[in-house]
Design a protein around this motif. Structure first.
Motif, PDB file in Angstrom:
ATOM      1  N   GLU A   1      21.983 -32.704 132.506  1.00  0.00           N
ATOM      2  CA  GLU A   1      20.601 -33.066 132.816  1.00  0.00           C
ATOM      3  C   GLU A   1      20.052 -34.050 131.793  1.00  0.00           C
ATOM      4  O   GLU A   1      19.321 -34.988 132.147  1.00  0.00           O
ATOM      5  CB  GLU A   1      19.737 -31.804 132.851  1.00  0.00           C
ATOM      6  CG  GLU A   1      19.994 -30.914 134.058  1.00  0.00           C
ATOM      7  CD  GLU A   1      19.240 -29.606 133.988  1.00  0.00           C
ATOM      8  OE1 GLU A   1      18.659 -29.192 135.012  1.00  0.00           O
ATOM      9  OE2 GLU A   1      19.222 -28.981 132.896  1.00  0.00           O
TER      10      GLU A   1
ATOM     11  N   ARG B   1      11.656 -40.170 129.962  1.00  0.00           N
ATOM     12  CA  ARG B   1      12.357 -39.491 131.061  1.00  0.00           C
ATOM     13  C   ARG B   1      12.675 -38.039 130.714  1.00  0.00           C
ATOM     14  O   ARG B   1      12.556 -37.153 131.571  1.00  0.00           O
ATOM     15  CB  ARG B   1      13.658 -40.239 131.362  1.00  0.00           C
ATOM     16  CG  ARG B   1      13.441 -41.635 131.963  1.00  0.00           C
ATOM     17  CD  ARG B   1      14.720 -42.456 131.889  1.00  0.00           C
ATOM     18  NE  ARG B   1      14.639 -43.661 132.683  1.00  0.00           N
ATOM     19  CZ  ARG B   1      15.625 -44.105 133.479  1.00  0.00           C
ATOM     20  NH1 ARG B   1      16.759 -43.428 133.553  1.00  0.00           N
ATOM     21  NH2 ARG B   1      15.477 -45.206 134.182  1.00  0.00           N
TER      22      ARG B   1
ATOM     23  N   GLY C   1       9.895 -32.745 136.475  1.00  0.00           N
ATOM     24  CA  GLY C   1       9.723 -33.919 137.317  1.00  0.00           C
ATOM     25  C   GLY C   1       8.333 -34.126 137.861  1.00  0.00           C
ATOM     26  O   GLY C   1       8.143 -34.924 138.794  1.00  0.00           O
TER      27      GLY C   1
ATOM     28  N   ALA D   1      21.520 -37.457 132.458  1.00  0.00           N
ATOM     29  CA  ALA D   1      20.922 -38.102 133.625  1.00  0.00           C
ATOM     30  C   ALA D   1      19.624 -38.823 133.274  1.00  0.00           C
ATOM     31  O   ALA D   1      19.187 -39.719 134.007  1.00  0.00           O
ATOM     32  CB  ALA D   1      20.659 -37.068 134.720  1.00  0.00           C
ATOM     33  N   CYS D   2      19.007 -38.441 132.156  1.00  0.00           N
ATOM     34  CA  CYS D   2      17.745 -39.059 131.735  1.00  0.00           C
ATOM     35  C   CYS D   2      17.951 -40.291 130.852  1.00  0.00           C
ATOM     36  O   CYS D   2      16.982 -40.994 130.539  1.00  0.00           O
ATOM     37  CB  CYS D   2      16.893 -38.040 130.982  1.00  0.00           C
ATOM     38  SG  CYS D   2      16.336 -36.638 131.975  1.00  0.00           S
TER      39      CYS D   2
ATOM     40  N   ALA E   1      11.590 -34.576 132.562  1.00  0.00           N
ATOM     41  CA  ALA E   1      12.511 -33.493 132.930  1.00  0.00           C
ATOM     42  C   ALA E   1      11.986 -32.149 132.430  1.00  0.00           C
ATOM     43  O   ALA E   1      12.140 -31.121 133.112  1.00  0.00           O
ATOM     44  CB  ALA E   1      13.897 -33.768 132.364  1.00  0.00           C
TER      45      ALA E   1
ATOM     46  N   GLN F   1      13.957 -41.294 142.130  1.00  0.00           N
ATOM     47  CA  GLN F   1      15.396 -41.151 142.276  1.00  0.00           C
ATOM     48  C   GLN F   1      15.901 -39.751 141.944  1.00  0.00           C
ATOM     49  O   GLN F   1      16.891 -39.300 142.525  1.00  0.00           O
ATOM     50  CB  GLN F   1      16.100 -42.186 141.395  1.00  0.00           C
ATOM     51  CG  GLN F   1      15.831 -43.627 141.826  1.00  0.00           C
ATOM     52  CD  GLN F   1      16.406 -44.641 140.862  1.00  0.00           C
ATOM     53  OE1 GLN F   1      16.611 -44.348 139.683  1.00  0.00           O
ATOM     54  NE2 GLN F   1      16.654 -45.846 141.342  1.00  0.00           N
ATOM     55  N   HIS F   2      15.237 -39.057 141.021  1.00  0.00           N
ATOM     56  CA  HIS F   2      15.753 -37.774 140.539  1.00  0.00           C
ATOM     57  C   HIS F   2      14.894 -36.569 140.925  1.00  0.00           C
ATOM     58  O   HIS F   2      15.396 -35.438 140.890  1.00  0.00           O
ATOM     59  CB  HIS F   2      15.908 -37.825 139.017  1.00  0.00           C
ATOM     60  CG  HIS F   2      16.958 -38.778 138.550  1.00  0.00           C
ATOM     61  ND1 HIS F   2      18.268 -38.406 138.327  1.00  0.00           N
ATOM     62  CD2 HIS F   2      16.905 -40.113 138.278  1.00  0.00           C
ATOM     63  CE1 HIS F   2      18.970 -39.447 137.925  1.00  0.00           C
ATOM     64  NE2 HIS F   2      18.165 -40.494 137.891  1.00  0.00           N
ATOM     65  N   TYR F   3      13.630 -36.813 141.278  1.00  0.00           N
ATOM     66  CA  TYR F   3      12.743 -35.714 141.668  1.00  0.00           C
ATOM     67  C   TYR F   3      12.009 -36.116 142.951  1.00  0.00           C
ATOM     68  O   TYR F   3      10.791 -36.326 142.940  1.00  0.00           O
ATOM     69  CB  TYR F   3      11.750 -35.393 140.552  1.00  0.00           C
ATOM     70  CG  TYR F   3      12.409 -35.012 139.242  1.00  0.00           C
ATOM     71  CD1 TYR F   3      12.889 -33.710 139.032  1.00  0.00           C
ATOM     72  CD2 TYR F   3      12.585 -35.946 138.225  1.00  0.00           C
ATOM     73  CE1 TYR F   3      13.509 -33.360 137.835  1.00  0.00           C
ATOM     74  CE2 TYR F   3      13.204 -35.600 137.030  1.00  0.00           C
ATOM     75  CZ  TYR F   3      13.666 -34.306 136.851  1.00  0.00           C
ATOM     76  OH  TYR F   3      14.281 -33.962 135.666  1.00  0.00           O
TER      77      TYR F   3
END
Length: 283
Positions: free
Chosen positions: A6, A185, A193, A9-10, A189, A258-260
């Motif tokens: 995780e 970012r 998000g 990913a940020c 997280a 894109q992620h949330y």
């Protein structure tokens, strides 16, 4: 606690390449640094200088302890708890001092002094109307930056040493700017998000606690379009370790999209004028 996956990913997509670029120029500079340090050590300049820097740092911190309010379990325990939770979520275990001081603006900043790290919060951040999640994002972006810095290991240390000499900072500061994006970012997280909360906090940092709600996200995105790809905007940020705030704003929204996606969908419903090409506006 965020998993390593995780956290990874940020990481800003350009951070690795920018670290490599900065490291190349740090390596070019390092023989000079080593020779300078060796000569300075023989002449006692380096150890004496380090001693005075250390004394200066301790005096500076003593001054802070004497004039500002230190966040602790006794003073502002809510902020203390939030900060400890953030550190635990990001797996960051080093001591971070948080100070609160009176200033008629909504602002916060990070200071790294020798081996000490301090976050400064203006009293406006603790006023009614600022949610715990907004404070969590504000503090989390600093801890996130420190986490990004820590993950660079020896390479990052070499880059930070080279940065002090200013000579190749044109090639080094882009890496600093990438870590700022990463910190933003990671803070997002931490709050699962919740892009609406992060954007609200960022708007208050831009125009103040009372005026933050009056900012139109669509307008800020379009404002960023005016400087996206601009040669003059590029020249304006050359000497700064921070990206333009509009760029950070857009990057955070795109990252959430894109992620949330669920959180972004709620944000988009409240702001139906967000452009379809917002992804292309990211730094």
């Amino acid at each position: 606690m965020l998993s390593d996956q995780e956290i990874s990913a940020c990481i800003h997509p350009r951070q690795g390449a920018r670290l490599l670029l900065a490291l190349i120029f740090a390596i070019l500079l390092f023989p000079f640094i080593v020779l300078l340090a060796a000569a300075g050590t023989v002449a006692l300049v380096v150890p004496i200088g380090a001693f005075f820097v250390w004394v200066g740092m301790r005096v500076y911190f003593a001054n802070l302890f004497g004039k500002l309010i230190l966040v602790s379990p006794l003073n502002y325990p809510r902020i203390h708890t939030l900060a400890e939770e953030i550190k635990a979520d990001l797996g960051y275990h080093k001591k971070i001092y948080i100070f609160v001081f009176e200033l008629g603006s909504f602002n916060a900043y990070l200071s790294k002094l020798f081996f000490r790290r301090a976050i400064f919060l203006t009293s406006e951040i603790l006023e009614p109307g600022v949610s715990d999640e907004e404070v969590r994002w504000i503090v989390g972006r600093f801890v996130g930056y420190l986490v990004a810095q820590k993950r660079s290991n020896v390479a990052g240390w070499m880059v930070r040493v080279a940065e002090r000499f200013l000579i190749f900072n044109f090639f080094i500061l882009p890496y600093d700017r990438a870590m700022v994006y990463t910190g933003d970012r990671l803070a997002l997280a931490i709050i699962k998000g919740d892009i609406s909360t992060a954007v609200s906090a960022m708007q208050k940092l831009l125009v103040g606690r009372q005026m933050g709600y009056s900012v139109n996200p669509e307008g800020l995105v379009e404002q960023h379009r005016l400087v996206k790809g601009s040669v003059f905007a590029f020249l304006a940020r050359l000497s700064s370790p921070f990206p333009h705030t509009t760029a950070r704003y857009v990057d955070l929204i795109v990252f959430a999209k894109q992620h949330y996606p669920d959180q972004y969908a709620n944000f988009a419903v409240a702001n139906p004028g967000l452009p379809d090409d917002i992804v292309t506006l990211r730094a």
